[in-house]
Design an enzyme around this catalytic site. Structure first.
Site, PDB file in Angstrom:
ATOM      1  N   ASN A   7       0.757  -1.223   0.017  1.00  0.00           N
ATOM      2  CA  ASN A   7      -0.169   0.001  -0.066  1.00  0.00           C
ATOM      3  C   ASN A   7       0.828   1.240   0.038  1.00  0.00           C
ATOM      4  O   ASN A   7       1.654   1.613   0.983  1.00  0.00           O
ATOM      5  CB  ASN A   7      -0.888   0.068   1.258  1.00  0.00           C
ATOM      6  CG  ASN A   7      -1.743   1.221   1.318  1.00  0.00           C
ATOM      7  OD1 ASN A   7      -1.776   1.997   0.447  1.00  0.00           O
ATOM      8  ND2 ASN A   7      -2.745   1.198   2.308  1.00  0.00           N
ATOM      9  N   ARG A 240     -12.155  15.729   8.082  1.00  0.00           N
ATOM     10  CA  ARG A 240     -12.880  16.230   6.913  1.00  0.00           C
ATOM     11  C   ARG A 240     -14.196  16.463   7.188  1.00  0.00           C
ATOM     12  O   ARG A 240     -15.027  15.920   7.990  1.00  0.00           O
ATOM     13  CB  ARG A 240     -12.950  14.802   5.867  1.00  0.00           C
ATOM     14  CG  ARG A 240     -11.610  14.967   5.419  1.00  0.00           C
ATOM     15  CD  ARG A 240     -11.547  13.441   4.162  1.00  0.00           C
ATOM     16  NE  ARG A 240     -10.424  12.645   4.696  1.00  0.00           N
ATOM     17  CZ  ARG A 240     -10.387  11.404   4.369  1.00  0.00           C
ATOM     18  NH1 ARG A 240     -11.062  10.939   3.538  1.00  0.00           N
ATOM     19  NH2 ARG A 240      -9.204  10.584   4.744  1.00  0.00           N
ATOM     20  N   GLU A 384      -7.875  -5.227   5.238  1.00  0.00           N
ATOM     21  CA  GLU A 384      -7.756  -4.911   3.989  1.00  0.00           C
ATOM     22  C   GLU A 384      -6.676  -5.533   2.964  1.00  0.00           C
ATOM     23  O   GLU A 384      -6.782  -6.124   2.084  1.00  0.00           O
ATOM     24  CB  GLU A 384      -7.779  -3.358   3.521  1.00  0.00           C
ATOM     25  CG  GLU A 384      -8.824  -2.578   3.734  1.00  0.00           C
ATOM     26  CD  GLU A 384      -9.018  -1.227   4.255  1.00  0.00           C
ATOM     27  OE1 GLU A 384      -9.067  -0.352   3.188  1.00  0.00           O
ATOM     28  OE2 GLU A 384      -8.398  -0.859   5.271  1.00  0.00           O
TER      29      GLU A 384
END
Ligand code: AMP
Length: 396
Positions: A7, A240, A384
């Site tokens: 990743n 965010r 993941e």
């Protein structure tokens, strides 16, 4: 077979070497500060974490250090590169080109590059990581696993914005969704864990981490998700903003004398629960502590976060015309019982009751609704890397 999962970010790189037969992690770690100075954190299974400070001017050098660590005589877990049978790469944006994982070739590289515009911070870094691995392991097959792919089954009514249609035609401005590897893994695993038939199920996955998103999954396929063209849309997140009136951008720009980049920086890095809590923290452990100590802004931040999650869940019950199960995952979803309880308090109308004792545990597959709840609620830790490993094996 052994699968190296990579990743790659712009200045960092996370890796795991996984034996796909046993699904055991043989070693894992990360390279940080690539291109600045460099630091490798390496941990073999059952061994101590080793930290090595060393210059890593490029990603190729960083990956070379990872491979050297994996083959180290004392703490390595393989003897030669031949023992890396395949490499699985996380790629953030596959646009409309990729609805599933693919074996990487020149055509795929070009198609990923064409999506750079949609994820300018992530895709170029992902490509650099792939190229570096190709140079160092020219015979190992490489697979790209996209964050957006799982959401490609969304119908147009879910992915189109109320904007001039030509922007979709010309620039592919639409909702894509992210965290797809996690939503896919968790929805499948939730069905299995809860003894449901995935092919005949309505599942809502709440991936609540520093970045957070929700998806609605019918019969194993995503029909809607909360993130959009970029990962800024949807839930209130760590830093965010999530959904808001778009006119706020012009308003703040004028008041604060900011340009577009300045406003975007505020929305991405200074908003969310961090902004709401008056800068206290983006971490829910700090917010919970603040709330317990009577900090009103921390309490507000937690309440806004949970209310937004509950509203999205409610809207996805409408989108799917029902729901069989809700699965919480990622850092907050797996660990913050208080957040789960605050969210589920809005969902009593669905016949959901929380099993307080189960909800006080964390970090394992568990059912947190009571036996007589009409909708099952579970905590399903995401993985993941394992999902990328499985996709890679399936393709090579
Ligand atoms: P992720 O992005 O999935 O790694 O999630 C990271 C976030 O999970 C952190 O910023 C925290 O807000 C949250 N988190 C991790 N551990 C806990 C915990 N024990 N209690 C509450 N929140 C946690």
């Amino acid at each position: 077979m052994n699968v190296l999962v990579i990743n790659c970010g712009s200045s960092s790189l996370k890796f795991q070497l996984i034996n796909s037969d046993t699904e055991a992690v043989l070693a894992k770690g990360l390279c940080e500060r690539i291109g600045i100075d460099g630091r490798l954190v390496y941990q073999p299974a059952g061994g101590e974490k080793e930290i090595t400070e060393a210059d890593m001017p490029t990603h190729k050098q960083a990956i070379q250090m990872v491979l050297d660590a994996l083959m180290n005589e004392k703490t390595g877990v393989i003897k030669s590169l031949a023992e890396v049978d395949a490499v699985g790469h996380r790629v953030v944006h596959g646009g409309e080109k990729f609805a599933s994982s693919v074996v990487i070739n020149d055509e795929v590289m070009a198609a990923i590059e064409e999506c750079n515009d949609l994820a300018p911070l992530h895709n170029p870094a992902n490509l650099i990581g792939i190229r570096a691995c190709q140079e160092l392991m020219p015979t190992a097959p490489m697979v790209a696993v996209f964050d957006t792919a799982f959401h490609q089954t969304m119908p147009s009514k879910a992915y189109l914005y109320g904007l001039p249609y030509e922007y979709y035609e010309k620039y592919k401005v639409r909702r894509y969704g992210f965290h797809g590897t996690s939503h896919s893994f968790v929805s499948k695993h939730a069905a299995e864990f809860l003894g449901m038939d995935l092919e005949n199920s309505k599942i809502i996955v709440a991936h609540l981490g520093n970045g957070a998103s929700i998806s609605a999954v019918v019969n194993g396929k995503c029909v809607d998700t909360s993130m959009g063209l970029t990962p800024l849309e949807g839930l209130v997140m760590g830093t965010r903003s999530g959904d808001m009136d778009p006119a706020i951008m012009e308003f703040i720009a004028k008041k604060e004398g900011l340009d577009i980049a300045g406003v975007m920086n505020v929305l991405n890095k200074k908003s969310g629960v961090q902004g709401l809590s008056g800068g206290l923290s983006s971490d829910f452990r700090d917010l919970e502590e603040g709330m317990d100590n009577g900090n009103e802004l921390a309490k507000n931040a937690m309440e806004v976060f949970c209310y937004r999650v509950a509203k999205y869940i409610g809207s996805y019950v409408a989108a799917m015309n029902g729901v069989d199960a809700i699965a919480f995952t990622a850092g907050i979803g797996e660990n913050a019982g208080t957040v789960r309880k605050m969210v589920l308090a809005y969902l009593e109308y669905l016949g959901i009751a929380v099993d307080e004792e189960a909800n006080s545990k964390r970090g394992e597959d568990m059912v947190i609704s009571t036996a007589d709840s009409k909708v099952k609620v579970a905590v399903i830790p995401t993985n993941e890397e394992l999902a990328i490993c499985r996709e890679t094996v399936a393709l090579v």
